[in-house]
Scaffold this active site. Structure first.
Site, PDB file in Angstrom:
ATOM      1  N   GLU A 263       1.097  -1.243   0.455  1.00 24.14           N
ATOM      2  CA  GLU A 263       0.210   0.372   0.020  1.00 24.14           C
ATOM      3  C   GLU A 263       0.239   1.131  -0.059  1.00 24.14           C
ATOM      4  O   GLU A 263       0.660   2.165  -0.897  1.00 24.14           O
ATOM      5  CB  GLU A 263      -0.525   0.163   0.944  1.00 24.14           C
ATOM      6  CG  GLU A 263      -2.420  -1.047   1.004  1.00 24.14           C
ATOM      7  CD  GLU A 263      -3.234  -0.909  -0.706  1.00 24.14           C
ATOM      8  OE1 GLU A 263      -2.661   0.600  -0.913  1.00 24.14           O
ATOM      9  OE2 GLU A 263      -3.232  -1.833  -0.578  1.00 24.14           O
TER      10      GLU A 263
ATOM     11  N   TYR B 119      -7.279   6.679   3.298  1.00 23.13           N
ATOM     12  CA  TYR B 119      -6.974   5.263   2.142  1.00 23.13           C
ATOM     13  C   TYR B 119      -6.167   4.297   2.535  1.00 23.13           C
ATOM     14  O   TYR B 119      -7.117   3.534   2.300  1.00 23.13           O
ATOM     15  CB  TYR B 119      -6.482   6.055   0.861  1.00 23.13           C
ATOM     16  CG  TYR B 119      -6.267   4.610  -0.072  1.00 23.13           C
ATOM     17  CD1 TYR B 119      -6.632   4.010  -0.624  1.00 23.13           C
ATOM     18  CD2 TYR B 119      -5.231   3.895  -0.570  1.00 23.13           C
ATOM     19  CE1 TYR B 119      -6.268   2.724  -1.078  1.00 23.13           C
ATOM     20  CE2 TYR B 119      -5.437   2.330  -0.632  1.00 23.13           C
ATOM     21  CZ  TYR B 119      -5.672   2.490  -1.472  1.00 23.13           C
ATOM     22  OH  TYR B 119      -5.632   1.252  -2.179  1.00 23.13           O
TER      23      TYR B 119
ATOM     24  N   ASP C 257     -10.081   4.889  -3.375  1.00 20.19           N
ATOM     25  CA  ASP C 257      -8.940   5.624  -3.907  1.00 20.19           C
ATOM     26  C   ASP C 257      -9.403   5.743  -5.048  1.00 20.19           C
ATOM     27  O   ASP C 257     -10.529   6.396  -5.578  1.00 20.19           O
ATOM     28  CB  ASP C 257      -7.946   4.196  -3.734  1.00 20.19           C
ATOM     29  CG  ASP C 257      -8.706   3.701  -5.475  1.00 20.19           C
ATOM     30  OD1 ASP C 257      -9.920   3.644  -5.344  1.00 20.19           O
ATOM     31  OD2 ASP C 257      -7.477   2.798  -6.039  1.00 20.19           O
TER      32      ASP C 257
ATOM     33  N   CYS D 204     -12.148   0.096 -16.379  1.00 10.30           N
ATOM     34  CA  CYS D 204     -13.008   1.267 -15.953  1.00 10.30           C
ATOM     35  C   CYS D 204     -11.451   1.845 -15.964  1.00 10.30           C
ATOM     36  O   CYS D 204     -11.917   2.722 -15.429  1.00 10.30           O
ATOM     37  CB  CYS D 204     -13.822   1.446 -14.513  1.00 10.30           C
ATOM     38  SG  CYS D 204     -14.866   2.849 -15.239  1.00 10.30           S
TER      39      CYS D 204
ATOM     40  N   CYS E  73     -14.634  -0.905 -22.001  1.00  8.98           N
ATOM     41  CA  CYS E  73     -16.575  -0.704 -21.359  1.00  8.98           C
ATOM     42  C   CYS E  73     -17.258  -1.852 -21.643  1.00  8.98           C
ATOM     43  O   CYS E  73     -18.086  -2.902 -21.867  1.00  8.98           O
ATOM     44  CB  CYS E  73     -17.026   0.341 -22.010  1.00  8.98           C
ATOM     45  SG  CYS E  73     -17.181   1.795 -21.538  1.00  8.98           S
TER      46      CYS E  73
ATOM     47  N   CYS F 167     -16.861  -4.496 -19.832  1.00  2.00           N
ATOM     48  CA  CYS F 167     -16.940  -4.170 -18.265  1.00  2.00           C
ATOM     49  C   CYS F 167     -17.620  -4.655 -18.142  1.00  2.00           C
ATOM     50  O   CYS F 167     -19.046  -5.607 -18.727  1.00  2.00           O
ATOM     51  CB  CYS F 167     -17.160  -2.682 -18.786  1.00  2.00           C
ATOM     52  SG  CYS F 167     -17.739  -1.920 -17.101  1.00  2.00           S
TER      53      CYS F 167
END
Length: 288
Positions: free
Chosen positions: A35, A118, A136, A191, A198, A201
């Site tokens: 992270e 976050y 995020d 995305c 798309c 998706c």
DNA sequence: CAGCCGTGGCT
DNA sequence: TAGCCAAGGCT
């Protein structure tokens, strides 16, 4: 009324990338290191450095027992090297105040250096399976598109946006943690900011932005930082000289690296102030 | 809270 | 090519 989480979770179960910090048997420390490294740095560049760090420092205490300078050196060219300093400082707090174990609550995590909203939510969620809104840049973009028909989220998180994210968060800890990972993954690989896929998706039929014809972003201007000629570039150049040297570097080596004396001196002073460099004797510089 | 804090790949 | 962008945090 809203199948979004369920559909994204199904997609994630089948299409998630195989990343080291997601594998069975991963540790909270591995998640935490990832992270920190992933804050503003792409996965592909993090992978090799993350592996090297975990090999060298398998626990927070192992890192805390090193100098901060070794952390900066091992950070390499990931960028924003203050993150290495903060990760080292966080490891020290974990060793000294948490018995060497990464804390498992949002509040305790948030109190660590370099851990903001976050990262605290992400570690609590991914490492400990807790239920948090993990907001995020990926999740924000996914929610902006699917739920508000906007190409991008606003520059800063608003209260309304956080509430919206909370409203689609699954109720159980397990599903919420999975949703956090899955919605981030969707934003990272489908995305995307530019050229969203798309056609691949899993929720294109639920997406408000797609239904509206994918209108261009029309909100407040999104800031793009300059880099060439900035203090940031100068700092990076100076730090690289010292990081890549195996012994202290004389001031002259740094002066040769940047032609504007005023900016160079300012950058050097700020590196010293940040603790990224140390003047080991007058005119000689090394990692701390 | 707007500005600052690195670096490199991609279009 | 010159932006644009990448799992933010701190002040």
């Amino acid at each position: 009324m809203n199948d979004l989480p369920e559909r994204v979770l199904s997609w994630y179960a089948e299409h998630q990338r195989d990343l080291p910090w997601r594998r069975p048997g991963t540790t909270p420390w591995s998640v935490m290191v990832s992270e920190f490294m992933l804050q503003q740095t792409p996965v592909a560049r993090v992978l090799p450095v993350h592996e090297a760090w975990l090999d060298r420092w398998p626990t927070p205490s192992a890192l805390a027992d090193e100098t901060s300078g070794e952390a900066v050196r091992a950070w390499g060219r990931l960028g924003y090297p203050r993150r290495a300093l903060r990760l080292h400082a966080a490891a020290t707090v974990i060793r000294d105040e948490h018995g060497g174990e990464v804390p498992d609550t949002y509040e305790q995590l948030l109190a660590l250096p370099g851990v903001g909203d976050y990262t605290a939510a992400a570690i609590a969620s991914f490492a400990f399976g807790r239920r948090h809104v993990v907001l995020d840049t990926n999740v924000r973009r996914v929610l902006a598109r699917t739920l508000t028909a906007a190409e991008f989220a606003a520059p800063a998180v608003t209260r309304a946006e956080r509430d919206l994210a909370g409203s689609v968060l699954p109720g159980s800890d397990e599903d919420a943690a999975a949703w956090a990972a899955a919605s981030m993954e969707l934003g990272a690989v489908i995305c995307t900011a530019a050229r969203p896929a798309c056609e691949r998706c899993p929720v294109v039929d639920l997406c408000a932005w797609h239904a509206a014809g994918r209108p261009a972003y029309d909100g407040p201007a999104r800031k793009v930082q300059d880099y060439a000629g900035t203090d940031r570039q100068c700092r990076g150049r100076l730090l690289a000289v010292v990081r890549d040297a195996d012994s202290p570097v004389p001031r002259g080596r740094l002066e040769a690296e940047w032609h504007l004396p005023e900016q160079r001196d300012r950058a050097l002073a700020s590196l010293l102030a940040d603790g990224l460099l140390a003047e080991v004797e007058p005119g000689w510089f090394a990692l701390p």
